[in-house]
Design a protein around this motif. Structure first.
Motif, PDB file in Angstrom:
ATOM      1  N   ARG A 217       0.850  -1.189   0.000  1.00  9.44           N
ATOM      2  CA  ARG A 217       0.000   0.000   0.000  1.00  9.44           C
ATOM      3  C   ARG A 217       0.893   1.250   0.000  1.00  9.44           C
ATOM      4  NH1 ARG A 217      -4.992  -0.162   2.830  1.00  9.44           N
ATOM      5  NH2 ARG A 217      -4.108   1.370   4.259  1.00  9.44           N
ATOM      6  N   THR A 218       1.304   1.662  -1.178  1.00  7.74           N
ATOM      7  CA  THR A 218       2.168   2.829  -1.306  1.00  7.74           C
ATOM      8  C   THR A 218       1.353   4.045  -1.728  1.00  7.74           C
ATOM      9  OG1 THR A 218       2.678   2.530  -3.654  1.00  7.74           O
ATOM     10  CG2 THR A 218       4.017   1.292  -2.072  1.00  7.74           C
ATOM     11  N   PRO A 219       1.786   5.252  -1.366  1.00  8.86           N
ATOM     12  CA  PRO A 219       1.062   6.456  -1.773  1.00  8.86           C
ATOM     13  C   PRO A 219       0.950   6.591  -3.285  1.00  8.86           C
ATOM     14  CG  PRO A 219       2.617   6.972  -0.016  1.00  8.86           C
ATOM     15  CD  PRO A 219       2.900   5.565  -0.440  1.00  8.86           C
TER      16      PRO A 219
ATOM     17  N   ILE B 230      -4.909   3.317  -7.969  1.00  5.56           N
ATOM     18  CA  ILE B 230      -5.843   2.223  -7.694  1.00  5.56           C
ATOM     19  C   ILE B 230      -6.364   2.360  -6.269  1.00  5.56           C
ATOM     20  CG2 ILE B 230      -4.717   0.635  -9.295  1.00  5.56           C
ATOM     21  CD1 ILE B 230      -3.370  -0.700  -6.870  1.00  5.56           C
ATOM     22  N   ALA B 231      -7.326   1.519  -5.912  1.00  3.47           N
ATOM     23  CA  ALA B 231      -7.826   1.447  -4.544  1.00  3.47           C
ATOM     24  C   ALA B 231      -7.193   0.255  -3.837  1.00  3.47           C
ATOM     25  CB  ALA B 231      -9.351   1.320  -4.540  1.00  3.47           C
TER      26      ALA B 231
ATOM     27  N   THR C  12       8.763  -4.455  -8.545  1.00  3.56           N
ATOM     28  CA  THR C  12       8.139  -4.695  -7.253  1.00  3.56           C
ATOM     29  C   THR C  12       8.187  -3.450  -6.380  1.00  3.56           C
ATOM     30  OG1 THR C  12      10.234  -5.461  -6.342  1.00  3.56           O
ATOM     31  CG2 THR C  12       8.761  -7.137  -7.272  1.00  3.56           C
ATOM     32  N   ALA C  13       7.479  -3.527  -5.245  1.00  2.00           N
ATOM     33  CA  ALA C  13       7.548  -2.442  -4.270  1.00  2.00           C
ATOM     34  C   ALA C  13       8.970  -2.263  -3.758  1.00  2.00           C
ATOM     35  CB  ALA C  13       6.601  -2.723  -3.107  1.00  2.00           C
TER      36      ALA C  13
ATOM     37  N   LYS D  49       8.159   0.638   5.395  1.00  2.00           N
ATOM     38  CA  LYS D  49       7.392  -0.041   6.438  1.00  2.00           C
ATOM     39  C   LYS D  49       5.916   0.224   6.148  1.00  2.00           C
ATOM     40  CE  LYS D  49       8.146  -1.476  11.114  1.00  2.00           C
ATOM     41  NZ  LYS D  49       9.113  -1.426  12.214  1.00  2.00           N
ATOM     42  N   GLN D  50       5.260  -0.763   5.570  1.00  4.61           N
ATOM     43  CA  GLN D  50       3.906  -0.593   5.039  1.00  4.61           C
ATOM     44  C   GLN D  50       3.068  -1.814   5.368  1.00  4.61           C
ATOM     45  OE1 GLN D  50       5.234  -0.632   1.054  1.00  4.61           O
ATOM     46  NE2 GLN D  50       5.826   1.528   0.982  1.00  4.61           N
TER      47      GLN D  50
END
Length: 276
Positions: free
Chosen positions: A110-112, A118-119, A163-164, A228-229
């Motif tokens: 869940r990145t800004p 997207i949601a 990837t993230a 850290k998410q």
């Protein structure tokens, strides 16, 4: 099950939404939410392999991993439809969701930046990037505590492209070389073969890798922390908020009852067993 780590030798919404139409050839628009999914007769889950979150048997094509299990349970227990997993890559997992190729993307940070496109569901598990390396590598300074301590001209950092981890660490690296590889297998193999010095990966997958390579592998949880998410499901930005709430309530219950933790443990043991 044949698992990517093996190559390393390392290791009642239906009653509410009601009136579901007969099986349809195409899915509804995102704005139709779960009613559209039910009308289509299946929940399509975009899946990019990343153990233990998402795994795929290369022989049978069967999916496992705790996010695949959660997606399957939501489809079958809540929507009362079967689940279809759609192969994708980390480079395309957001774009495919935006294009309507599937209804949910599995295991997304869940990145800004992503949240602008997207949601997201609520997180199912926490996340943090750690830096794995060979404890005998002379390029890694003793007492290293931060990414800056490893950000040296002769150091190569391996990461899975798109990837993230890639998107989080790339802006932070100023001097070291980053090598972007298409799969987690190849990124880990790069460190095993010493083509790369450091692997930037989630803390839980790094712990798995270390458990299978205790003689040389260690990792650093850097200070300050990197990315850290939470990790949740991705949905098209047009998806109705009330329907996202239904998914969030499902996740909340599965987390609170310890079910998610049990699914994680099952997936971890599956990975470790295939590495033996």
């Amino acid at each position: 099950m044949i698992h990517p780590f093996k190559t390393l030798a390392a290791l009642g919404l239906a009653a509410v939404l009601g009136l579901a139409a007969p099986l349809a050839a195409t899915a509804g628009s995102p704005e139709e939410g779960w009613a559209g999914v039910q009308a289509a007769g299946k929940l399509r889950c975009g899946a990019a392999v990343f153990p233990p979150y998402v795994m795929r048997d290369p022989v049978t094509g069967e999916y496992s991993g705790f996010f695949a299990d959660l997606c399957r349970e939501f489809g079958e227990e809540v929507l009362n439809v079967p689940v279809e997993f759609v192969d994708t890559t980390w480079d395309n997992i957001v774009a495919g969701l935006q294009a309507g190729k599937w209804d949910l993307s599995l295991a997304l940070n869940r990145t800004p930046t992503r949240a602008l496109a997207i949601a997201f569901s609520d997180p199912a598990v926490p996340y943090e990037i750690t830096l794995l390396y060979n404890k005998d590598n002379p390029k890694i300074p003793a007492g290293a505590k931060s990414l800056a301590d490893l950000d040296k001209e002769d150091v190569t950092i391996a990461v899975v492209s798109g990837t993230a981890m890639d998107k989080s660490i790339s802006p932070l690296v100023k001097t070291a070389k980053i090598v972007r590889l298409p799969s987690s297998d190849e990124a880990r193999l790069a460190v095993m073969s010493r083509r790369a010095d450091v692997l930037a990966d989630p803390s839980d997958t790094n712990r798995l890798f270390i458990a299978a390579n205790k003689d040389w592998a260690v990792d650093l949880a850097p200070e300050p922390a990197i990315a850290k998410q939470g990790i949740g499901f991705g949905l098209n930005a047009g998806f109705p908020a009330k329907d996202i709430d239904a998914l969030n309530i499902f996740i909340e219950e599965k987390v609170a009852t310890g079910h998610v933790e049990a699914l994680v443990e099952k997936s971890v043991q599956e990975v470790l067993a295939e590495g033996q």
